[in-house]
Design a protein around this motif. Structure first.
Motif, PDB file in Angstrom:
ATOM      1  N   GLY A 215      15.420   3.110 -10.036  1.00  5.09           N
ATOM      2  CA  GLY A 215      14.782   1.916  -9.502  1.00  5.09           C
ATOM      3  C   GLY A 215      14.708   1.933  -7.991  1.00  5.09           C
ATOM      4  N   GLY A 216      13.841   1.089  -7.466  1.00  8.05           N
ATOM      5  CA  GLY A 216      13.698   0.930  -6.024  1.00  8.05           C
ATOM      6  C   GLY A 216      13.451  -0.532  -5.687  1.00  8.05           C
ATOM      7  N   PHE A 217      13.700  -0.884  -4.436  1.00  5.65           N
ATOM      8  CA  PHE A 217      13.506  -2.250  -3.983  1.00  5.65           C
ATOM      9  C   PHE A 217      12.793  -2.217  -2.645  1.00  5.65           C
ATOM     10  CE2 PHE A 217      15.016  -5.910  -1.439  1.00  5.65           C
ATOM     11  CZ  PHE A 217      14.581  -6.960  -2.254  1.00  5.65           C
ATOM     12  N   ALA A 218      11.632  -2.873  -2.579  1.00  2.00           N
ATOM     13  CA  ALA A 218      10.848  -2.862  -1.348  1.00  2.00           C
ATOM     14  C   ALA A 218       9.809  -3.965  -1.424  1.00  2.00           C
ATOM     15  CB  ALA A 218      10.181  -1.497  -1.149  1.00  2.00           C
ATOM     16  N   TRP A 219       8.868  -3.903  -0.514  1.00  2.00           N
ATOM     17  CA  TRP A 219       7.711  -4.794  -0.512  1.00  2.00           C
ATOM     18  C   TRP A 219       6.500  -3.954  -0.914  1.00  2.00           C
ATOM     19  CZ3 TRP A 219      11.813  -4.946   2.655  1.00  2.00           C
ATOM     20  CH2 TRP A 219      12.464  -6.185   2.818  1.00  2.00           C
ATOM     21  N   THR A 220       5.711  -4.466  -1.828  1.00  2.00           N
ATOM     22  CA  THR A 220       4.658  -3.635  -2.422  1.00  2.00           C
ATOM     23  C   THR A 220       3.613  -3.199  -1.399  1.00  2.00           C
ATOM     24  OG1 THR A 220       5.033  -4.527  -4.625  1.00  2.00           O
ATOM     25  CG2 THR A 220       2.859  -3.615  -4.215  1.00  2.00           C
ATOM     26  N   HIS A 221       3.442  -3.960  -0.318  1.00  2.00           N
ATOM     27  CA  HIS A 221       2.484  -3.514   0.697  1.00  2.00           C
ATOM     28  C   HIS A 221       2.952  -2.243   1.408  1.00  2.00           C
ATOM     29  CE1 HIS A 221       5.204  -6.252   2.904  1.00  2.00           C
ATOM     30  NE2 HIS A 221       4.997  -5.453   3.943  1.00  2.00           N
ATOM     31  N   TYR A 222       4.221  -1.863   1.244  1.00  2.00           N
ATOM     32  CA  TYR A 222       4.683  -0.587   1.785  1.00  2.00           C
ATOM     33  C   TYR A 222       3.888   0.578   1.193  1.00  2.00           C
ATOM     34  CZ  TYR A 222       8.951  -2.031   4.287  1.00  2.00           C
ATOM     35  OH  TYR A 222       9.845  -2.550   5.188  1.00  2.00           O
ATOM     36  N   TRP A 223       3.320   0.368   0.008  1.00  2.30           N
ATOM     37  CA  TRP A 223       2.634   1.452  -0.689  1.00  2.30           C
ATOM     38  C   TRP A 223       1.106   1.310  -0.591  1.00  2.30           C
ATOM     39  CZ3 TRP A 223       6.988   3.348  -0.351  1.00  2.30           C
ATOM     40  CH2 TRP A 223       8.149   2.679  -0.757  1.00  2.30           C
ATOM     41  N   SER A 224       0.648   0.632   0.462  1.00  6.22           N
ATOM     42  CA  SER A 224      -0.796   0.468   0.669  1.00  6.22           C
ATOM     43  C   SER A 224      -1.497   1.807   0.867  1.00  6.22           C
ATOM     44  CB  SER A 224      -1.061  -0.438   1.877  1.00  6.22           C
ATOM     45  OG  SER A 224      -0.582  -1.751   1.635  1.00  6.22           O
TER      46      SER A 224
END
Length: 370
Positions: free
Chosen positions: A89-98
């Motif tokens: 699993g990972g935890f971040a903000w989805t806009h990191y993967w824009s």
């Protein structure tokens, strides 16, 4: 005559079988979740709360182990590591993967409220009841990653940020090298002439101390103060448009998620939905306490954002949204969904919230006079 030796062996075998069944039923599934920020950050603390809810709901069958940023892979490799199964699993903000898909921004940080006036509460309404969740699930297929995502922590609006000196206009703002989020929100700053520098949260304070940047935004009073920006910058602006809505998410390798029982999967979903409300409630209290300390103990000076910022940023954000919608079919699908939702929801919500905003402002003004 009954063979007692046989009975004894049979009883022992039965007991062993029951023990194995019980062991299987109570087998623990550990999901290592690497965060993109330090364990001391408020977002990670709220993630631990979500993890406890899942453990409690599954009687300890599903356990999330939260790892600090960089424990297994670098921050930018987090999603790829979940996709490959290197971490569960990972935890971040989805806009990191824009960089993988521009529509990630519309879920992680829809710039300027997606251009349709959405705040974090209205966004949750779209996500849960306006078709957003179904599109969010589709996003991972559009990216081509083997991931199941859950939205956990809505926030916003985020502060404009921290500066060495007061800024009275966009002309003043353009003098600074400014840390921004990645993707379209950061690019929009570049489009209006700001020297925008994208970097992870843990890198901001060292960059300020070294002079690599001389102004920055991260989130809100509590997370900002945890990172220690008040140690080097004293001028703080609360009103910003780049992340009126921003959402932190957990990503689970889809094979790992599919290996869970339906009840365990439902427990994660229920805990995630609970986290949406709990995190908003947590942030209001913690940010209020933090802002009070910043202003009354740490010497931070609170300012209103220059008026010309709002029109410049909003116009540039709308152009960015229109450009991406013209270039990417799925981006257009998501944005159209948000616009369809906003057509009826936002006039109601904005109108009804005016009373709350005016009431709160009146009380804040009373406090200033005391």
């Amino acid at each position: 005559m009954l063979n007692m030796n046989f009975v004894t062996k049979t009883a022992a075998a039965t007991a062993l079988g029951l023990a194995l069944v019980a062991q299987t039923a109570w087998a623990e599934t550990k999901i290592r979740v690497q965060s993109v920020i330090p364990l001391s950050a408020d977002e990670t603390i709220m993630l631990q709360d979500f993890a406890k809810d899942v453990s409690d709901l599954t009687n300890g069958e599903v356990v999330f182990e939260v790892l600090a940023a960089g424990t297994v892979v670098g921050v930018q490799e987090t999603l790829d590591a979940v996709d490959s199964g290197l971490i569960e699993g990972g935890f971040a903000w989805t806009h990191y993967w824009s960089g993988k898909h521009p529509a990630a921004m519309l879920f992680g940080s829809p710039v300027a409220g997606a251009g349709v006036g959405m705040d974090n509460i209205a966004f949750m309404s779209w996500f849960l009841y306006g078709g957003g969740k179904e599109l969010y699930d589709q996003l991972w297929d559009e990216m081509g990653v083997n991931v199941k995502g859950f939205m956990l922590q809505p926030a916003g609006p985020e502060a404009l940020g921290w500066f060495k000196e007061p800024i009275n206009s966009m002309e003043d703002f353009r003098k600074y090298r400014f840390r921004t989020p990645p993707g379209i929100p950061g690019q929009t700053y570049k489009d209006i002439g700001i020297a925008s520098v994208a970097m992870g949260g843990g890198d901001i304070l060292p960059a300020l101390e070294k002079g690599t940047i001389d102004a920055a935004e991260w989130c809100c009073p509590k997370p900002d103060s945890v990172f220690g920006f008040q140690k080097v910058l004293k001028h703080y602006y609360l009103q910003g448009l780049h992340q009126v809505v921003v959402n932190a998410d957990i990503y689970i390798n889809k094979d790992v998620f599919n290996s869970l029982t339906p009840l365990q999967q439902k427990a994660i979903e229920v805990a995630a939905n609970a986290s949406l409300m709990k995190s908003m409630a947590y942030r209001i209290r913690e940010n209020g306490l933090a802002l009070d300390k910043l202003v009354n103990e740490d010497g931070v000076i609170l300012h209103d954002t220059p008026v010309d910022y709002f029109s410049e940023y909003m116009n540039a954000a709308n152009k960015a949204l229109e450009t991406n919608a013209a270039e990417n079919a799925f981006f257009k699908t998501v944005w159209d969904s948000q616009k369809d939702f906003a057509r009826t929801a936002i006039p109601f919500w904005a109108g009804s919230q005016t009373s709350n905003a005016n009431l709160g402002r009146a009380y804040a003004d009373q406090l200033k006079k005391k």
